[in-house]
Design a protein around this motif. Structure first.
Motif, short mmCIF file in Angstrom:
data_model
loop_
_atom_site.label_atom_id
_atom_site.label_comp_id
_atom_site.label_asym_id
_atom_site.label_seq_id
_atom_site.Cartn_x
_atom_site.Cartn_y
_atom_site.Cartn_z
N LYS A 35 9.67 0.71 -6.21
CA LYS A 35 8.69 -0.06 -6.98
C LYS A 35 8.79 0.22 -8.47
O LYS A 35 8.91 1.36 -8.90
CB LYS A 35 7.27 0.27 -6.51
CG LYS A 35 6.89 -0.31 -5.16
CD LYS A 35 5.45 0.02 -4.81
CE LYS A 35 5.08 -0.48 -3.42
NZ LYS A 35 3.69 -0.12 -3.05
N SER A 71 0.80 -1.23 0.00
CA SER A 71 0.00 0.00 0.00
C SER A 71 0.83 1.28 0.00
O SER A 71 0.38 2.31 -0.52
CB SER A 71 -0.93 0.02 1.22
OG SER A 71 -0.18 0.10 2.42
N GLU A 72 2.02 1.23 0.57
CA GLU A 72 2.81 2.45 0.70
C GLU A 72 3.54 2.79 -0.60
O GLU A 72 3.91 1.90 -1.37
CB GLU A 72 3.84 2.29 1.84
CG GLU A 72 3.20 2.11 3.20
CD GLU A 72 4.24 1.82 4.28
OE1 GLU A 72 5.44 1.91 3.98
OE2 GLU A 72 3.82 1.48 5.41
N ALA A 73 3.73 4.07 -0.82
CA ALA A 73 4.50 4.53 -1.99
C ALA A 73 5.98 4.28 -1.71
O ALA A 73 6.52 4.79 -0.74
CB ALA A 73 4.23 6.01 -2.24
N GLU A 74 6.61 3.47 -2.53
CA GLU A 74 8.02 3.16 -2.36
C GLU A 74 8.75 3.51 -3.66
O GLU A 74 8.34 3.08 -4.74
CB GLU A 74 8.22 1.67 -2.05
CG GLU A 74 7.60 1.24 -0.73
CD GLU A 74 7.69 -0.27 -0.51
OE1 GLU A 74 7.99 -0.68 0.64
OE2 GLU A 74 7.48 -1.03 -1.46
N GLU A 75 9.83 4.27 -3.52
CA GLU A 75 10.58 4.68 -4.71
C GLU A 75 11.17 3.49 -5.44
O GLU A 75 11.51 3.58 -6.62
CB GLU A 75 11.69 5.66 -4.31
CG GLU A 75 11.18 7.00 -3.80
CD GLU A 75 12.31 7.96 -3.46
OE1 GLU A 75 13.49 7.53 -3.57
OE2 GLU A 75 12.02 9.11 -3.10
#
Length: 277
Positions: free
Chosen positions: A94, A88-92
């Motif tokens: 990805k 769910s979290e925004a991860e650079e």
């Protein structure tokens, strides 16, 4: 004597500690972020969003291995996400890909999930980073783990038989179960073939009532089973419920498919015959 607020805080901390140590695939634990950079999340459209459906793992530039039963009728809009720890979290880290090609093994049997191995070609090469790297897989002639050997697996599958899903990657250590047991009628009977390995960790004797059986579960399919850092199996299926004593997780033995894999990837096939059930 502490205030009511102090008591509530202490209770919350205690509850958090219990939850933190009980989370897992079933009875597993949260993996260190990006400690398994080969992991892939195969996601299916759900309204305007994407939802994790199956696992996979990076084996070569632009290639991911998974299970046939994850996409038996084709990609149908699914995407592959690499470099992910939290869904769910925004991860650079990805990177999201369309599926350019899907190669399901032609001998896959829906009746018992035999030959449950598939290859995905991503729509473009991934950018290698600390969060995205391929993993070595066992080839023909290699030594697969023996009975009682410790093996590892990981995924974003259900934490229990109620379908509770984790947000962050989970991992678990299990033990290889003797194949003769898995062929018994009270285990899997004729459904279990020579192309499969089964593994599970169950409560030791004397059994602690708080001990949780450790197993893969719904949503872990397509993920890797590792032995000494090498992928030897693909999470395939198991019992109707996860963590059942006589229904270990079943994994496809990758080394039985070396020539098929090499043919799809455009590598020189091994001239020696492969195992066939």
């Amino acid at each position: 004597m502490g205030s009511e607020k102090d008591v509530l805080v202490a209770a919350a901390v205690f509850l958090f500690a219990l939850i933190s140590h009980s989370e897992g695939i079933v009875g597993g634990r949260e993996a260190a972020a990006h400690s398994r950079p080969y992991m892939a999340s195969i996601q299916v459209p759900e309204g305007e969003n994407m939802k994790h459906e199956c696992g996979g793992f990076v084996i070569a530039d632009q290639w991911v291995m998974t299970a046939v039963h994850c996409m038996p009728t084709g990609p149908n809009g699914r995407k592959v996400v690499l470099g992910v720890h939290s869904l769910s979290e925004a991860e650079e880290t990805k990177q999201t890909f369309d599926i350019l090609e899907l190669h399901n093994h032609p001998d896959f049997r829906e009746s018992n999930y035999d030959n449950d191995i598939a290859l995905i070609k991503l729509d473009r090469p991934y950018t290698t980073s600390v969060a995205i790297r391929p993993v070595e897989f066992m080839r023909q002639g290699g030594t697969n783990p023996g009975n009682d050997a410790e093996v590892e697996t990981a995924g974003w599958g259900s934490l229990d038989n109620l379908g509770s899903r984790p947000d962050k990657l989970q991992e678990v250590t299990v033990d290889v179960v003797i194949s003769a047991l898995c062929r018994r009628s009270d285990y899997f009977g004729s459904k279990f073939t020579a192309n499969m390995i089964c593994a599970q960790r169950v409560c030791p004797q004397p059994c602690d009532q708080l001990y949780k059986k450790q197993d893969t579960c719904d949503g872990d399919s397509g993920g890797p089973l590792l032995f000494n850092g090498t992928v030897v199996g693909i999470t395939s299926n198991g019992g109707r419920k996860c963590g059942q004593l006589k229904k270990p997780g079943i994994y496809t033995i990758i080394s039985h498919y070396t020539r098929w894999i090499d043919g799809i990837l455009g590598l020189q096939p091994d001239p020696t015959p492969e195992h066939s059930d």
